[in-house]
Enzyme design. Structure first.
Site, PDB file in Angstrom:
ATOM      1  N   GLY A 126       0.719  -1.128   0.124  1.00  0.00           N
ATOM      2  CA  GLY A 126      -0.001   0.073   0.125  1.00  0.00           C
ATOM      3  C   GLY A 126       0.593   1.164  -0.027  1.00  0.00           C
ATOM      4  O   GLY A 126       0.371   2.336   0.357  1.00  0.00           O
ATOM      5  N   ASN A 163       1.900   2.903  -2.478  1.00  0.00           N
ATOM      6  CA  ASN A 163       1.075   3.876  -3.743  1.00  0.00           C
ATOM      7  C   ASN A 163       0.050   4.563  -3.027  1.00  0.00           C
ATOM      8  O   ASN A 163      -0.360   5.889  -3.184  1.00  0.00           O
ATOM      9  CB  ASN A 163       1.152   3.656  -5.063  1.00  0.00           C
ATOM     10  N   ARG A 222     -14.875 -15.314 -10.175  1.00  0.00           N
ATOM     11  CA  ARG A 222     -14.253 -13.837 -10.395  1.00  0.00           C
ATOM     12  C   ARG A 222     -15.664 -12.965 -10.453  1.00  0.00           C
ATOM     13  O   ARG A 222     -15.529 -12.059  -9.734  1.00  0.00           O
ATOM     14  CB  ARG A 222     -13.669 -13.832 -11.749  1.00  0.00           C
ATOM     15  N   LEU A 272      -6.974 -10.073 -11.542  1.00  0.00           N
ATOM     16  CA  LEU A 272      -7.495  -9.784 -12.647  1.00  0.00           C
ATOM     17  C   LEU A 272      -8.899  -9.353 -12.685  1.00  0.00           C
ATOM     18  O   LEU A 272      -9.554 -10.136 -11.849  1.00  0.00           O
ATOM     19  CB  LEU A 272      -7.157 -10.815 -13.759  1.00  0.00           C
ATOM     20  N   LEU A 273      -9.149  -8.317 -13.277  1.00  0.00           N
ATOM     21  CA  LEU A 273     -10.671  -7.894 -13.413  1.00  0.00           C
ATOM     22  C   LEU A 273     -11.354  -8.442 -14.512  1.00  0.00           C
ATOM     23  O   LEU A 273     -10.668  -8.426 -15.773  1.00  0.00           O
ATOM     24  CB  LEU A 273     -10.730  -6.255 -13.339  1.00  0.00           C
ATOM     25  N   ASN A 319      -4.478   2.764 -13.217  1.00  0.00           N
ATOM     26  CA  ASN A 319      -3.565   1.870 -12.599  1.00  0.00           C
ATOM     27  C   ASN A 319      -2.135   2.593 -12.521  1.00  0.00           C
ATOM     28  O   ASN A 319      -1.836   3.384 -13.456  1.00  0.00           O
ATOM     29  CB  ASN A 319      -3.430   0.505 -13.202  1.00  0.00           C
ATOM     30  N   HIS A 331       1.851   0.999 -13.041  1.00  0.00           N
ATOM     31  CA  HIS A 331       2.633   0.029 -13.551  1.00  0.00           C
ATOM     32  C   HIS A 331       4.002   0.138 -13.353  1.00  0.00           C
ATOM     33  O   HIS A 331       4.545   1.435 -13.753  1.00  0.00           O
ATOM     34  CB  HIS A 331       2.023  -0.358 -14.832  1.00  0.00           C
TER      35      HIS A 331
END
Ligand code: GRF
Length: 238
Positions: free
Chosen positions: A15, A17, A68, A95-96, A110, A112
């Site tokens: 956490g 970020n 999911r 993954l969404l 997001n 990365h």
């Protein structure tokens, strides 16, 4: 009434970020407030950090859900209770589904740890070292169906130094992430950057310029011994 955008941060672990976003949002002038931090792992250290800072921290564990979709239904319920305008993924390691992504298109971003489109996926720092790149970095982007392929909002360059290993490089990239993510969120929350036809559209061309989107934390002062017309570029050259 506040015009600050409401933001939910999704995490899975440390956490840091998320903390950077909380820090930025603690400034009343920042255009977004963090209304909830949600983790798919109950043991995420970031949940404790968030609640210690007075932010609603919620675990929505993926374990125990049939699939999911079922987990995302629970996630959507938790989100709905806080009515966010924007979702920030910050080390969210799950993954969404395309349906969830479509629902939040243009409103979910997001961070990365590479200069996309180089090194999507995992182990970015070791892969950058293995590839021998001299400049690495991080990217804030809109989330689309394909992992790590959404339109780029902001990037920070981090030089690879002699003797770097994946840890030392990751540490310097992380420092850049903590600067870049608030900048990326600010651009989206103010509407200065928005997703349009699969690309990032900037309302002010200056926001699309290198000055806003690409910086090197290693050397931010202008290099003086270059011709004036190159000075702007040199400032961002690691
Ligand atoms: C960061 O490197 C981020 O770019 C990646 O996962 C890591 C999360 O770190 N997506 P933290 O949980 O924010 O400290």
């Amino acid at each position: 009434m506040s015009t600050r955008k409401r933001v939910a941060v999704l995490i899975s672990g440390r956490g840091s970020n998320m903390e950077a976003l909380l820090g930025a949002a603690s400034e009343p002038s920042f255009p977004a407030e963090i209304v909830a931090v949600i983790s798919n792992r109950e043991d995420a250290a970031g949940l404790g950090l968030a609640s210690r800072r007075g932010v609603e921290a919620i675990a929505v564990p993926h374990r125990g859900h049939a699939d999911r979709q079922a987990h995302e239904a629970a996630l959507s319920e938790a989100l709905a209770a806080h009515a966010p305008d924007i979702i920030c993924l910050a080390g969210y390691m799950r993954l969404l589904t395309p349906d969830f992504v479509a629902q939040w298109q243009g409103r979910m971003i997001n961070i990365h740890p590479s200069l996309l489109p180089a090194f999507p996926g995992l182990d970015t720092h070791q892969r950058a070292l293995d590839a021998g790149v001299r400049i690495h970095g991080c990217t804030v982007h809109f989330v689309t169906e394909k992992t790590d392929e959404g339109p780029i909002i902001a990037q920070a360059a981090v030089p690879v130094l002699a003797g770097d290993d994946a840890n030392s490089l990751a540490t310097r990239v992380l420092l850049a992430e903590h600067k870049l993510y608030p900048l990326g969120l600010e651009l989206v929350a103010t509407g200065k950057a928005r997703m349009s036809e699969g690309r990032t559209a900037f309302s002010d061309p200056a926001d699309a310029s290198a000055e806003q989107r690409l910086f090197s934390p290693e050397r931010q002062e202008p290099v003086t011994a270059v011709p004036t017309d190159l000075e702007h570029l040199a400032r961002f050259t690691p």
